[in-house]
Scaffold this motif. Structure first.
Motif, short mmCIF file in Angstrom:
data_model
loop_
_atom_site.label_atom_id
_atom_site.label_comp_id
_atom_site.label_asym_id
_atom_site.label_seq_id
_atom_site.Cartn_x
_atom_site.Cartn_y
_atom_site.Cartn_z
N ASP A 28 0.83 -1.21 0.00
CA ASP A 28 0.00 0.00 0.00
C ASP A 28 0.86 1.25 0.00
OD1 ASP A 28 -2.72 1.19 0.22
OD2 ASP A 28 -1.90 1.98 2.10
N ALA A 29 1.95 1.23 0.74
CA ALA A 29 2.85 2.39 0.78
C ALA A 29 3.57 2.58 -0.55
CB ALA A 29 3.86 2.23 1.91
N ARG A 30 3.95 1.46 -1.18
CA ARG A 30 4.74 1.55 -2.41
C ARG A 30 3.93 2.00 -3.61
NH1 ARG A 30 8.63 -3.86 -2.04
NH2 ARG A 30 10.08 -2.98 -0.51
N VAL A 31 2.70 1.53 -3.74
CA VAL A 31 1.94 1.82 -4.96
C VAL A 31 1.59 3.30 -5.09
CG1 VAL A 31 0.98 -0.50 -5.09
CG2 VAL A 31 -0.28 1.27 -3.87
N HIS A 32 1.68 4.04 -3.98
CA HIS A 32 1.36 5.47 -4.03
C HIS A 32 2.60 6.34 -3.89
CE1 HIS A 32 -2.81 4.32 -3.84
NE2 HIS A 32 -2.63 3.69 -2.71
N ALA A 33 3.78 5.73 -3.81
CA ALA A 33 5.02 6.48 -3.61
C ALA A 33 5.51 7.08 -4.92
CB ALA A 33 6.08 5.57 -3.02
N TYR A 50 6.61 -4.78 -6.12
CA TYR A 50 5.61 -3.71 -6.04
C TYR A 50 6.24 -2.34 -5.79
CZ TYR A 50 2.21 -7.47 -5.92
OH TYR A 50 1.47 -8.58 -6.23
N LEU A 51 7.56 -2.24 -5.90
CA LEU A 51 8.21 -0.94 -5.85
C LEU A 51 7.77 -0.13 -7.07
CD1 LEU A 51 10.44 0.64 -4.23
CD2 LEU A 51 12.06 -0.21 -5.94
N VAL A 119 5.88 4.66 -15.96
CA VAL A 119 5.86 4.56 -14.50
C VAL A 119 4.96 3.38 -14.16
CG1 VAL A 119 5.09 5.62 -12.34
CG2 VAL A 119 6.27 7.00 -14.08
N GLY A 120 5.46 2.51 -13.29
CA GLY A 120 4.66 1.35 -12.94
C GLY A 120 5.23 0.59 -11.75
N LEU A 121 4.66 -0.56 -11.49
CA LEU A 121 5.03 -1.37 -10.33
C LEU A 121 5.94 -2.52 -10.75
CD1 LEU A 121 1.57 -1.59 -8.55
CD2 LEU A 121 3.40 0.07 -8.17
N LEU A 122 7.03 -2.67 -10.02
CA LEU A 122 7.99 -3.72 -10.30
C LEU A 122 7.42 -5.07 -9.85
CD1 LEU A 122 10.87 -4.16 -11.36
CD2 LEU A 122 11.68 -3.93 -9.01
N ARG A 123 7.47 -6.04 -10.73
CA ARG A 123 6.94 -7.37 -10.43
C ARG A 123 7.99 -8.43 -10.71
NH1 ARG A 123 1.59 -7.95 -10.62
NH2 ARG A 123 2.11 -9.83 -9.43
#
Length: 219
Positions: A28-33, A50-51, A119-123
């Protein structure tokens, strides 16, 4: 013996509950950082999943692959396209969802020309396939985002052992294709039923204890 097993299972579920809550808080913290640079390959592990990252490079649209997906928009495919970063590093980008019936060529034609910023989330990679079906590289049928196998099938050479689920994509020369992959559908909600499981096991332990006392008194 049985009592000890039930207690151990209850304790294990309590530990799993703590782990799951920590995971949910971290994600939750990472997806909005604010986005950060893509970590080096050597540092790509569970601790960075999810970074939120930002990358820039040029898409290889012709190498696009489709991976089966089931989303809130229905069944279809994830559009996986490799992005060659400015330094030469190659990373797969999940550009988003396209509906069933889309071909890899059609999805590849949606990739912008020239430099693109994502820009996106690392998986982390999903080797082998899904729970129900294995990937079939020879037939170009994919049920999981196995970046190494995708790269080998496309003849791309070494790739980053992770992929990016795109949230935003900016390009100076957007594709003219009417088809547009829908980004931002990453599943970031995790079921957390460990408390109920723990209570179930502890209840079983209590019932076992009552049964033991009853048998002992009868004896």
């Amino acid at each position: 013996m049985v009592l000890g097993v039930f207690v151990a299972l209850g304790v294990w579920q309590v530990q799993r509950k703590a782990w799951k809550e920590a995971l949910i808080a971290r994600v939750d913290a990472r997806v909005h950082a604010a986005p950060v640079a893509l970590p080096p390959d050597a540092k790509l592990g569970p601790e960075v999943e999810y970074l939120r990252v930002g990358v820039s490079g040029v898409y290889d649209g012709a190498a696009t692959a489709l991976v089966r997906a089931a989303t809130e928009r229905g069944t279809g495919y994830w559009t996986m396209t490799p992005l060659r970063l400015d330094g030469g590093r190659l990373v797969w980008i999940n550009r988003g969802f396209v509906p069933a019936g889309t071909t890899a060529a059609q999805a590849g034609a949606t990739a912008p020309e020239g430099t693109v910023s994502v820009v996106g989330l690392l998986r982390l990679p999903e080797p082998g396939g899904s729970i129900l079906q294995s990937n079939q590289p020879q037939a170009d049928r994919w049920y999981s985002r196995d970046v190494a196998a995708l790269a080998q099938k496309r003849g791309l050479g070494p790739v980053t052992p992770a992929f990016v689920d795109a949230q935003q994509e900016q390009a100076a020369q957007p594709s003219a294709s009417a088809l547009k992959p829908v980004p931002g559908l990453t599943q970031v909600r995790f079921p957390n039923s460990h408390l109920s499981y723990a209570l179930t096991w502890f209840s079983m332990a209590a019932l076992s204890l009552v049964a033991l006392v009853f048998v002992w008194r009868r004896a």
